[in-house]
Scaffold this motif. Structure first.
Motif, PDB file in Angstrom:
ATOM      1  N   SER A 393      22.447  -3.178  72.683  1.00 31.10           N
ATOM      2  CA  SER A 393      23.595  -2.616  73.384  1.00 31.10           C
ATOM      3  C   SER A 393      24.877  -3.077  72.703  1.00 31.10           C
ATOM      4  CB  SER A 393      23.601  -3.062  74.847  1.00 31.10           C
ATOM      5  OG  SER A 393      23.699  -4.476  74.934  1.00 31.10           O
ATOM      6  N   GLN A 394      25.986  -2.547  73.176  1.00 27.91           N
ATOM      7  CA  GLN A 394      27.273  -2.942  72.611  1.00 27.91           C
ATOM      8  C   GLN A 394      27.516  -4.432  72.809  1.00 27.91           C
ATOM      9  OE1 GLN A 394      30.300  -3.938  74.225  1.00 27.91           O
ATOM     10  NE2 GLN A 394      31.395  -3.984  72.261  1.00 27.91           N
ATOM     11  N   GLU A 395      27.122  -4.948  73.981  1.00 32.11           N
ATOM     12  CA  GLU A 395      27.340  -6.364  74.266  1.00 32.11           C
ATOM     13  C   GLU A 395      26.470  -7.254  73.400  1.00 32.11           C
ATOM     14  OE1 GLU A 395      27.350  -9.479  78.069  1.00 32.11           O
ATOM     15  OE2 GLU A 395      26.584  -7.430  78.297  1.00 32.11           O
ATOM     16  N   GLN A 419      26.463  -2.614  61.675  1.00 29.88           N
ATOM     17  CA  GLN A 419      25.243  -2.138  62.321  1.00 29.88           C
ATOM     18  C   GLN A 419      25.532  -1.612  63.722  1.00 29.88           C
ATOM     19  OE1 GLN A 419      22.392  -1.987  60.699  1.00 29.88           O
ATOM     20  NE2 GLN A 419      21.155  -1.217  62.416  1.00 29.88           N
ATOM     21  N   MET A 420      26.435  -2.268  64.419  1.00 36.82           N
ATOM     22  CA  MET A 420      26.826  -1.809  65.745  1.00 36.82           C
ATOM     23  C   MET A 420      27.481  -0.437  65.654  1.00 36.82           C
ATOM     24  SD  MET A 420      29.364  -3.677  68.502  1.00 36.82           S
ATOM     25  CE  MET A 420      30.639  -3.797  67.270  1.00 36.82           C
ATOM     26  N   MET A 421      28.334  -0.228  64.655  1.00 37.79           N
ATOM     27  CA  MET A 421      28.992   1.061  64.482  1.00 37.79           C
ATOM     28  C   MET A 421      27.968   2.156  64.170  1.00 37.79           C
ATOM     29  SD  MET A 421      32.328   0.566  64.864  1.00 37.79           S
ATOM     30  CE  MET A 421      33.181   1.825  63.919  1.00 37.79           C
ATOM     31  N   LYS A 422      26.936   1.829  63.357  1.00 38.41           N
ATOM     32  CA  LYS A 422      25.905   2.804  63.025  1.00 38.41           C
ATOM     33  C   LYS A 422      25.087   3.212  64.253  1.00 38.41           C
ATOM     34  CE  LYS A 422      25.305   1.358  58.203  1.00 38.41           C
ATOM     35  NZ  LYS A 422      24.362   0.761  57.225  1.00 38.41           N
ATOM     36  N   LEU A 423      24.891   2.273  65.150  1.00 32.95           N
ATOM     37  CA  LEU A 423      24.139   2.577  66.375  1.00 32.95           C
ATOM     38  C   LEU A 423      24.948   3.404  67.365  1.00 32.95           C
ATOM     39  CD1 LEU A 423      22.389  -0.883  66.977  1.00 32.95           C
ATOM     40  CD2 LEU A 423      21.311   1.233  66.188  1.00 32.95           C
ATOM     41  N   GLY A 424      26.198   3.639  67.042  1.00 31.97           N
ATOM     42  CA  GLY A 424      27.036   4.464  67.906  1.00 31.97           C
ATOM     43  C   GLY A 424      27.809   3.704  68.961  1.00 31.97           C
ATOM     44  N   HIS A 425      27.840   2.365  68.867  1.00 30.62           N
ATOM     45  CA  HIS A 425      28.579   1.553  69.822  1.00 30.62           C
ATOM     46  C   HIS A 425      29.954   1.226  69.252  1.00 30.62           C
ATOM     47  CE1 HIS A 425      24.943   1.193  72.105  1.00 30.62           C
ATOM     48  NE2 HIS A 425      24.311   0.503  71.146  1.00 30.62           N
ATOM     49  N   LYS A 426      30.989   1.544  69.976  1.00 32.20           N
ATOM     50  CA  LYS A 426      32.343   1.212  69.541  1.00 32.20           C
ATOM     51  C   LYS A 426      32.645  -0.237  69.897  1.00 32.20           C
ATOM     52  CE  LYS A 426      34.399   5.824  69.824  1.00 32.20           C
ATOM     53  NZ  LYS A 426      35.508   6.636  70.387  1.00 32.20           N
ATOM     54  N   PRO A 427      33.211  -0.988  68.960  1.00 30.25           N
ATOM     55  CA  PRO A 427      33.529  -2.386  69.257  1.00 30.25           C
ATOM     56  C   PRO A 427      34.666  -2.489  70.267  1.00 30.25           C
ATOM     57  CG  PRO A 427      34.410  -1.771  67.121  1.00 30.25           C
ATOM     58  CD  PRO A 427      33.579  -0.604  67.581  1.00 30.25           C
ATOM     59  N   LYS A 457      42.229   4.408  62.694  1.00 30.93           N
ATOM     60  CA  LYS A 457      41.945   5.799  62.308  1.00 30.93           C
ATOM     61  C   LYS A 457      40.826   6.388  63.160  1.00 30.93           C
ATOM     62  CE  LYS A 457      43.378   5.341  57.469  1.00 30.93           C
ATOM     63  NZ  LYS A 457      42.912   5.375  56.061  1.00 30.93           N
ATOM     64  N   ASP A 458      39.858   5.536  63.546  1.00 34.73           N
ATOM     65  CA  ASP A 458      38.742   6.002  64.383  1.00 34.73           C
ATOM     66  C   ASP A 458      39.120   6.048  65.869  1.00 34.73           C
ATOM     67  OD1 ASP A 458      37.186   6.204  62.143  1.00 34.73           O
ATOM     68  OD2 ASP A 458      36.311   4.189  62.351  1.00 34.73           O
ATOM     69  N   GLY A 459      40.357   5.765  66.183  1.00 35.43           N
ATOM     70  CA  GLY A 459      40.809   5.823  67.572  1.00 35.43           C
ATOM     71  C   GLY A 459      40.553   4.562  68.370  1.00 35.43           C
ATOM     72  N   ILE A 460      40.259   3.458  67.692  1.00 38.12           N
ATOM     73  CA  ILE A 460      39.992   2.187  68.371  1.00 38.12           C
ATOM     74  C   ILE A 460      41.223   1.307  68.214  1.00 38.12           C
ATOM     75  CG2 ILE A 460      38.506   0.161  68.498  1.00 38.12           C
ATOM     76  CD1 ILE A 460      36.298   1.836  67.196  1.00 38.12           C
ATOM     77  N   GLU A 461      41.931   1.078  69.302  1.00 37.16           N
ATOM     78  CA  GLU A 461      43.156   0.295  69.265  1.00 37.16           C
ATOM     79  C   GLU A 461      42.870  -1.168  69.575  1.00 37.16           C
ATOM     80  OE1 GLU A 461      45.968   1.991  71.902  1.00 37.16           O
ATOM     81  OE2 GLU A 461      46.143   3.889  70.793  1.00 37.16           O
TER      82      GLU A 461
END
Length: 594
Positions: A393-395, A419-427, A457-461
């Motif tokens: 999970s993201q956590e 690896q977290m980004m590849k799994l689709g979890h945003k930090p 750029k990916d929208g993560i502030e």
């Protein structure tokens, strides 16, 4: 009026001429009288039936049937059947007695003399000793010989073995159908009301003694009174419950002790619970699996790891196997004590016993390994979770990044981050802060800024946690203008700055010579002194000493020792030397200059 038939009715009407009543009217009167007489006979039978229902023999049969397990409608039906049989038997004997009296009144003197001779002759045949004695014999029915047999559904229950069965059923019935408590009234009720109104500081022993003397309570009375006390006055309940354990009439067992210990543990009254446990051992009552389980939970909840381990080992020494809840409590106790490896060993023991650990247990161990910077341990838990069917999970990914950051392993931290980004979890902000802190330990500012630009750029502030890491990093680099810009961004987000930020600002303002801002930041830090860790104290004292604030450094040092932390030897020597040199930086200027 007497009951009669139609012929008797017409005969009476014929012998009693009347101008007012015709033959049809007499017939109607006679029918009505017959109905009334029938109803009277029914009422007499009902009253007579009530007498036989309450007879001792029927009651005895009723109790016996209840003891062997007959209940409900069937038992009531049998009771009425036995009462009806007894009533019919009584009516039969009464009718025989009436016939005997009628026969004695109608027989002639010669017949009576002949009956007596026959009776004497029969008696002589049976017993020669009574011949000639002139005794008068009484004619009666022959007595019944043998024992009464009770048969229910073809089963002979008159056998003596069923007596033992009935006793066992009666004893078990006392548990299934407990006795009712005695009614409390009069003076006993007044004393009970006084006990219920006691305050926590009052001594309940005198009133309790009066209540015992008035009621002479049994165990069921004690239980009812304690339940009422627990509901109406829980403050005094624990004192009285402890006193009741020593009452002989209460007959305390292991379950009574365990219930009280559990209730005290839930109220965080550890000393009282330990006292009850000691009394239990002194009275020779051995703890069972429930009691030991309660003790394990109690010590785990209070954070007393040593006593929790003793209780856990005692549980296993008594031959009891811990269940899921006991394992969870012990693992969380190790986690809270910062010993995740011991918690992991218990988790492996659970797996060997085919007890599947929950996801919460895995996450707690992973979080603990991340806090102690044990990358290998965190990786083992992460792998175990995947084998157990729990997907990353993201956590969990963020905790892996945090573990690598604390251990100073930048490459592994970036690998887990990607690896977290590849799994689709945003930090989240905390994960990004951990990654920036990993770059900060290697002083790779350009790569850290590039990562922030990519995330933007990916929208993560970025958030307050990330900005706090940047403020700390920039203050060490003495990039004071950049720090002010970051502070403006933090203010725009409207969130309360964390304590770490104030520590960094205190260090930066001392280095920059901004005494007023430094003292303001130091005041905020002192207001939250209980949240500081040893490294935080070290940094503040070092900054104050370097900036010439020796007295403030000494004051923070005293607070540090009060928290149980020890200052590092080099810094302690430097602080002692600075005190011996002279005045602090704060005293080198006049109030106007300052």
């Amino acid at each position: 009026m007497e009951k009669g038939g139609l012929e008797q009715m017409t005969g009476s009407a014929a012998s009693t001429p009347s101008e007012d009543c015709s033959e049809d009217l007499w017939r109607t009167v006679w029918d009505v009288s017959n109905v009334v007489l029938q109803d009277m006979e029914k009422e007499k039978k009902k009253e007579k039936m009530k007498i036989f229902l309450q007879s001792e023999e029927v009651k005895e049969m009723y109790r016996f049937a209840g003891e062997v397990g007959i209940r409900g409608d069937m038992l009531r039906e049998l009771r009425f059947k036995w009462a009806r049989q007894k009533m019919e038997e009584s009516e039969f004997h009464e009718s025989l007695e009436r016939l005997r009296k009628v026969e004695a009144q109608t027989e002639s003197p010669g017949q009576e003399h002949l009956r007596k001779e026959i009776a004497v002759g029969e008696e002589g045949v049976g017993d020669n000793d009574n011949v000639g004695e002139g005794k008068q014999n009484i004619v009666s029915l022959p007595k019944r010989h043998g024992k009464i047999k009770y048969k229910i559904y073809g089963l002979d229950l008159s056998d003596p073995k069923w007596t033992e069965v009935a006793d066992k059923v009666h004893k078990s019935g006392e548990v299934v159908w407990p006795q009712e408590p005695k009614p409390i009234s009069g003076r006993c009720k007044l004393v009970a009301d006084k006990i219920l109104s006691l305050q926590e500081a009052d001594d309940p022993a005198p009133l309790l003694g009066d209540w015992i003397g008035l009621l002479q309570p049994s165990r069921v009375d004690w239980i009812a009174f304690l339940d009422r006390l627990k509901e109406q006055n829980p403050h005094i309940y624990f004192q009285i419950a402890e006193l009741v354990l020593g009452e002989e009439s209460f007959d305390a067992n292991v379950r009574d002790y365990s219930k009280l210990i559990d209730a005290l543990a839930k109220e965080n009254r550890l000393e009282d619970a330990e006292r009850i446990l000691t009394k239990m051992n002194e009275n020779g009552i051995l703890p069972d699996v429930i009691t030991l389980t309660i003790v394990v939970h109690m010590y785990c909840k209070s954070g007393n790891l040593d006593r929790a381990k003793e209780a856990f080992e005692s549980l296993r020494a008594h031959g009891f196997q811990p269940d899921m809840k006991v394992y969870n409590s012990m693992i969380m106790a190790y986690v809270n004590a910062g010993q995740p490896k011991l918690g992991e060993s218990l988790m492996r023991e659970m797996e060997m016993r085919d007890i599947k650990p929950t996801k919460e247990i895995h996450m707690a161990l992973l979080r603990s390994f991340a806090q102690v910077a044990d990358v290998n341990g965190a990786d083992r838990i992460s792998t175990t979770m995947q084998f157990a069917g729990f997907q990353p999970s993201q956590e969990s990914c963020a905790l892996m990044v945090e573990a690598c950051e604390r251990a100073g392993n930048l490459d592994q931290a970036r690998h887990n981050f990607d690896q977290m980004m590849k799994l689709g979890h945003k930090p989240d902000d905390r994960c990004t802060a951990s990654m920036i802190a990993a770059y900060g330990k290697k002083n790779l500012l350009d790569k850290a800024l590039n990562l922030l630009l990519e995330l933007e750029k990916d929208g993560i502030e970025s958030g307050v946690a990330t900005y706090t890491v940047l403020v700390d990093w920039f203050s060490k680099l003495e990039l004071f203008d950049e720090v002010e810009q970051i502070l403006d961004k933090i203010a725009e987000q409207g969130e309360a700055p964390p304590l770490k930020l104030h520590i960094s600002l205190c260090d930066m303002y001392i280095k920059s010579g901004a005494e007023k801002k430094a003292l303001q930041a130091l005041g905020v830090v002192e207001s939250k002194i209980e949240q500081l860790e040893s490294a935080d104290f070290e940094r503040i004292i070092d900054s104050l000493k370097a900036g010439g604030f020796v007295e403030d450094a000494r004051r923070i040092h005293v607070m540090m020792e009060a928290r149980g932390f020890v200052l590092s030897e080099p810094l302690k020597v430097a602080l002692t030397a600075s005190r011996a040199v002279g005045t602090s930086h704060r005293n080198k200027y006049s109030p106007e200059q300052r």
